[in-house]
Design an enzyme around this catalytic site. Sequence first.
Site, mmCIF file in Angstrom:
data_model
loop_
_atom_site.group_PDB
_atom_site.id
_atom_site.type_symbol
_atom_site.label_atom_id
_atom_site.label_comp_id
_atom_site.label_asym_id
_atom_site.label_seq_id
_atom_site.Cartn_x
_atom_site.Cartn_y
_atom_site.Cartn_z
ATOM 1 N N HIS A 78 0.847 -1.186 0.000
ATOM 2 C CA HIS A 78 0.000 0.000 0.000
ATOM 3 C C HIS A 78 0.892 1.249 0.000
ATOM 4 O O HIS A 78 1.902 1.299 0.712
ATOM 5 C CB HIS A 78 -0.883 -0.017 1.252
ATOM 6 N N ASP A 86 0.458 2.866 3.824
ATOM 7 C CA ASP A 86 0.714 1.987 4.953
ATOM 8 C C ASP A 86 2.095 1.347 4.916
ATOM 9 O O ASP A 86 2.679 1.084 5.984
ATOM 10 C CB ASP A 86 -0.353 0.876 5.010
ATOM 11 N N ASN A 97 6.410 15.827 5.617
ATOM 12 C CA ASN A 97 7.101 16.909 6.311
ATOM 13 C C ASN A 97 8.515 16.568 6.738
ATOM 14 O O ASN A 97 9.291 17.463 7.082
ATOM 15 C CB ASN A 97 6.286 17.344 7.528
ATOM 16 N N HIS A 148 40.798 50.613 -9.809
ATOM 17 C CA HIS A 148 39.799 51.624 -10.186
ATOM 18 C C HIS A 148 39.743 51.806 -11.703
ATOM 19 O O HIS A 148 39.380 52.880 -12.196
ATOM 20 C CB HIS A 148 40.092 52.973 -9.526
ATOM 21 N N SER A 163 29.157 38.910 -35.064
ATOM 22 C CA SER A 163 28.199 39.908 -35.535
ATOM 23 C C SER A 163 27.602 39.484 -36.860
ATOM 24 O O SER A 163 28.272 38.873 -37.697
ATOM 25 C CB SER A 163 28.897 41.267 -35.691
ATOM 26 N N LYS A 216 34.209 40.208 -36.820
ATOM 27 C CA LYS A 216 34.119 40.517 -35.386
ATOM 28 C C LYS A 216 33.957 39.224 -34.582
ATOM 29 O O LYS A 216 33.149 38.362 -34.918
ATOM 30 C CB LYS A 216 32.935 41.438 -35.116
ATOM 31 N N GLU A 256 30.688 35.851 -21.473
ATOM 32 C CA GLU A 256 29.355 36.420 -21.283
ATOM 33 C C GLU A 256 28.372 35.367 -20.787
ATOM 34 O O GLU A 256 27.555 35.629 -19.894
ATOM 35 C CB GLU A 256 28.866 37.032 -22.600
#
Length: 486
Positions: A147, A150, A159, A206, A336, A342, A349
């Site tokens: 079952h 059961d 849970n 920077h 491209s 190109k 990316e």
Amino acid sequence: MHLMSDAGQRTERDSMGEMSVPSGALYGASTQRAVLNFPVSGRPVPAAVIRAYAMLKSACARTNASLGRLDDGRANAIEAACVQIGEGLADHGGLAAQFPVDTFQTGSGTSTNMNANEVIANLICLARGEAIGSSKDSAYLQAGGVHPNDHVNMGQSSNDTFPTAMHIAAAIELRERLVPALKALADALEEKARAWDSVVKIGRTHLQDATPIRVGQEFAGFARQARLGVQRAERAVEALCELAIGGTAVGTGINTHPKFGSMVAAELAQKTGIAFREAQDHCEAQHAKDGFVEASGLVRTIAVSLSKIASDIRLLSCGPRCGIGELSLPSVQPGSSIMPGKVNPVICEAMMMVCCQVQGNDQATMLGGLGGVGGLLDLNVAMPMMAANLLDSINLLANGSVMFRVSAIEGLVVNEQRCAELIGGSLAMCTSLAPVIGYDRAAGLAKEAFKTGKTVREVAREQQVVSEDELNRLLNPDAMTRPDVD
């Protein structure tokens, strides 16, 4: 007993009444209700979770037999059906269609738990030569049939099984897919670091010129990020090792044996080689999903690292003539449809987009664990979504790392001539003069060089700030990357 209709349906009954189910489906009424109730994304619960469920149900059956709660015949039948599921899901095999419940379902994963119970029970029906749907017939059960509630679900609750299965699934995917992919990427980056250790380039902070650095040093930094990623993935596995199984409905262990959780965890540890163990506190394991959120956060950090590596390599390769151009990425496809010749940094990316998606997945996972959202009183109710997101992140990073290594890193080339050209023109070369002639005078040299278009070396020579030998010693780019070497 099931009934067949002219429309290729059978009628099954559960605690809510009758439900029509496709005649050939291995699932039953509870699963079909969920299919009808949750037509949301079209994305079923990930196969990794279903495979984990098969492992879990097998371990539960064996444990229940060891505890004398389930006879060996039924336990063996459940274990055999679980093996069928594991094999049937391999490479998106035929059994995948038997687990159709959408990811966006009941937050406890109850529908998926019942889906697993029903499929296991019906596989046993077929193995015993009985019709699909016979698993609730009294005569069949008296003859040793299984079952779904059961027997397959004995001593368990949705849970505690779903949080256990999601931990098992993520831990296995981390160990078997992400860790090896990151190790191989780290190896490739370390190889580049060794090969390019003598190549000096200008540093940049920077996005402005800074003091020289060796290409090998930069790549050693990248490699270290990848190595730390391996460690983070391994820590994520550890964060998932405590299992909720044994807590049943709310963490109290109602309707199960006191030794059940520890024995199931030991069985799973033996099968997987992962140090799974029973949760120290079942209320914590079921009411919250902090360990899962932690694992997702570690995976997110790996994505941050890989995004940095991909972004830097993309930037250093920009050009080929009008940018930095210190690195050359492999040409893998035309860049491209309008600009002939190109070539774009498409692999970098793609890797960066992968990392962006992982950040989004982690945010959703975090929200799923958040109190008042998924974390509500005595059960987390966002688990299927959380599981799907972390597994997606692991898959994306594993595949992305392989792509990045094979299609970008392994064929990457350093442009030594360009590196030398840019160092010669850098105003930051005056930094090594500052300890000898003072900061202000060195700054004046840099300003004069910029104003006249000359190099720092040329201006320093004209102003005779130090002897020629001293100038050559101080403005040696390689020596500037090795301050600890006389």
